[in-house]
Design a protein around this motif. Structure first.
Motif, mmCIF file in Angstrom:
data_model
loop_
_atom_site.group_PDB
_atom_site.id
_atom_site.type_symbol
_atom_site.label_atom_id
_atom_site.label_comp_id
_atom_site.label_asym_id
_atom_site.label_seq_id
_atom_site.Cartn_x
_atom_site.Cartn_y
_atom_site.Cartn_z
ATOM 1 N N GLU A 237 0.743 -1.059 0.088
ATOM 2 C CA GLU A 237 0.062 -0.005 -0.166
ATOM 3 C C GLU A 237 0.894 1.306 0.234
ATOM 4 O OE1 GLU A 237 -3.194 -0.108 -0.504
ATOM 5 O OE2 GLU A 237 -3.738 -2.233 0.044
ATOM 6 N N MET A 384 -5.588 0.022 11.715
ATOM 7 C CA MET A 384 -6.988 0.795 11.427
ATOM 8 C C MET A 384 -7.914 -0.242 11.771
ATOM 9 S SD MET A 384 -6.253 2.637 8.057
ATOM 10 C CE MET A 384 -5.217 4.060 7.927
ATOM 11 N N ALA A 391 -9.904 7.788 10.707
ATOM 12 C CA ALA A 391 -10.510 8.726 9.642
ATOM 13 C C ALA A 391 -10.692 10.121 10.320
ATOM 14 C CB ALA A 391 -11.507 8.229 8.930
ATOM 15 N N ILE A 408 -12.058 10.358 -1.407
ATOM 16 C CA ILE A 408 -11.668 9.551 -0.258
ATOM 17 C C ILE A 408 -11.865 8.045 -0.636
ATOM 18 C CG2 ILE A 408 -12.318 8.782 2.042
ATOM 19 C CD1 ILE A 408 -13.591 11.777 2.352
ATOM 20 N N THR A 409 -11.174 7.012 -0.334
ATOM 21 C CA THR A 409 -11.495 5.587 -0.611
ATOM 22 C C THR A 409 -10.817 4.985 0.501
ATOM 23 O OG1 THR A 409 -9.206 5.147 -1.768
ATOM 24 C CG2 THR A 409 -11.351 5.697 -3.280
ATOM 25 N N GLN A 410 -11.317 3.926 0.939
ATOM 26 C CA GLN A 410 -10.602 3.073 2.054
ATOM 27 C C GLN A 410 -11.016 1.685 1.487
ATOM 28 O OE1 GLN A 410 -12.574 2.821 5.904
ATOM 29 N NE2 GLN A 410 -10.478 2.440 6.767
ATOM 30 N N GLU A 414 -9.163 -2.548 5.231
ATOM 31 C CA GLU A 414 -9.090 -1.411 6.333
ATOM 32 C C GLU A 414 -7.673 -1.260 6.679
ATOM 33 O OE1 GLU A 414 -11.370 -0.379 9.464
ATOM 34 O OE2 GLU A 414 -12.973 -1.677 9.219
ATOM 35 N N ASN A 416 -6.075 1.047 4.719
ATOM 36 C CA ASN A 416 -5.300 2.227 4.285
ATOM 37 C C ASN A 416 -6.742 3.420 4.010
ATOM 38 O OD1 ASN A 416 -6.431 1.180 1.919
ATOM 39 N ND2 ASN A 416 -4.991 1.756 0.559
ATOM 40 N N ILE A 417 -6.266 4.364 4.092
ATOM 41 C CA ILE A 417 -7.288 5.572 3.715
ATOM 42 C C ILE A 417 -6.643 6.229 2.739
ATOM 43 C CG2 ILE A 417 -8.552 7.715 4.438
ATOM 44 C CD1 ILE A 417 -9.181 6.042 7.088
#
Ligand code: ASP
Length: 437
Positions: A237, A384, A391, A408-410, A414, A416-417
């Motif tokens: 990531e 996270m 967030a 915004i993407t997640q 879970e 990464n944001i």
């Protein structure tokens, strides 16, 4: 797993005789360091040249029937300095002259480039007293040039079973027709990972000139904290930031069998460095994230179409357009009636108008708007999962600094944001998030 450590030393770790002395000390300080993978001599300072670059240059000149002596003599002097600096009684000149002749007679690009590692391997093996095993005896490519994993692992196992200590040059292997083939640039990392897996090492050490990964880019954040432990998934990531420390493809051989990788600094061997692990359990939120990384210069193609989801062929058509134009999509956030394609501007280059036109024709959207100059920032952390408020902390930090979030993407993992912002806010956003954690 065996009591074996495979240690790869990068180009700056072996750039001159002084660096060889440090490397020898590191190898000899732990008898488990049994298989050593050297790169070619790298830069000794900012203005210096990598030997690999010089060898590519020699081959290019030779291919155009031009004299390449001037460039080759720089290569030669680099190796002579190393041998003299180490007081080695070893006739490197004869081997160097033989390689020059092969390049003059039309040797391939891969052959020329691979000699950087080959020569460094010969010198290192003499210096530390480990056997030299040519990578061409172990690392196999198939006839189409693809790495032949199965046969290579068999070869590595059988060949190294009776060799307790060896130096194996990085970066190259051999094709069935006997021709030398190299991995992509920086590929000695890949060789190290393959050897580690082949011998079932307990650890793969990657020695370089930094003390592991940092939580954020030090050109943006002052003195960011080092990352002590990171999982393979988190590293993927964060790949925007990791590429210069470890080759992206190097993680796969070891990852598949769960061998950890240690990133260590040849110039500061006592620094902890970073450990890359397959799983750190139990997953607990330690009050912070693992790292922040990002990249500028994306274009967002934002498409709106009422009842997009009920048009069963919509997404297929959209993806076919990207595929036929040979464009990879970085992210694809969507809502009920809209979807945004986030594409690196360099991938799009001059294709944007064509792609937009094709989307209009085949997907019949209500509207398409393109937003250039966007940046992505990924906040990554295994902690996270099931932790509330991460967030909120990120968005509060960005709002406080006046950064406008455009996307915004997640991921469902879970881990990464990701936020999309404008290029101009990039540095501020990274600083703000780092401060918040
Ligand atoms: N010497 C090669 C290069 O400069 C491979 C490596 O350093 O890993 O790309």
């Amino acid at each position: 797993m065996n009591d074996i450590v495979v240690a790869k030393f990068g180009g700056s770790s072996l750039a001159d005789s002084q660096q060889f002395i440090k490397v020898e000390r590191i190898i000899k300080s732990d008898p488990k360091r049994r298989y050593i993978i050297p790169s070619a001599p790298g830069k000794r300072n900012k203005k210096d040249h990598k030997v690999t670059d010089l060898l590519y240059m020699c081959q290019q000149l030779a291919a155009h029937d031009l004299n390449f002596d001037e460039v080759y003599n720089i290569v030669k002097s680099r190796y002579i300095e190393i041998c003299e600096g180490l007081n080695l009684d070893f006739n490197i000149i004869e081997i160097l002259d033989d390689i020059r002749e092969k390049i003059r007679l039309g040797a391939s690009k891969d052959y020329a480039a691979s000699r950087g590692e080959y020569l460094n391997g010969l010198i290192l093996s003499h210096y530390i007293g480990y056997e030299f095993i040519d990578a061409a005896e172990l690392i196999l490519f198939d006839k189409s040039g693809k790495f032949d994993a199965k046969n290579t692992y068999e070869k590595v196992q059988s060949k190294l079973a009776n060799v307790s200590q060896a130096v194996i040059p990085g970066f190259y292997g051999i094709m069935p027709n006997g021709e030398i083939k190299t991995f992509p640039r920086g590929g000695s990392d890949i060789t190290g990972s393959i050897i580690a897996r082949g011998v079932g090492a307990q650890l793969y050490e990657n020695w370089t000139d930094v003390s592991g990964f940092l939580m954020a880019d030090p050109r943006i954040v002052k003195n960011p904290r080092p990352i002590e432990k990171i999982t393979y998934k988190e590293l993927r990531e964060l790949s925007y930031m990791g590429a210069s420390v470890l080759h992206e493809e190097a993680i796969f051989p070891t990852k598949e069998v769960g061998i950890p990788i240690a990133i260590k600094n040849t110039n500061a061997p006592d620094d902890a460095g970073t450990m890359i692990l397959s799983d750190i359990s139990p997953v607990e939120y330690t009050g912070t994230i693992t790292g922040i990384a990002g990249k500028k210069d994306f274009t967002v193609i934002s498409i709106e179409k009422t009842f997009m989801g009920s048009d069963k062929s919509f997404f297929r058509k959209l993806m076919t357009i990207m595929e036929t134009n040979n464009i990879s999509v970085e992210h694809m956030p969507s809502s009920i009636d809209s979807i945004s394609l986030i594409v690196s501007a360099s991938e799009l280059n001059s294709k944007l108008d064509k792609v937009v036109e094709e989307i209009r024709i085949y997907c019949e959207p209500d509207s398409i708007i393109c937003y250039p100059n966007m940046a992505l920032v990924a906040v990554v952390g295994r902690g996270m999962i099931n932790t509330k408020g991460i967030a909120a902390k990120i968005f509060a930090a960005l709002a406080k600094d006046g950064v406008n979030i455009r996307m915004i993407t997640q991921g469902s993992s879970e881990l990464n944001i990701i936020v999309g912002i404008e290029n101009k806010d990039f540095e501020n956003a990274i600083k703000a998030i780092y401060e918040a954690f």
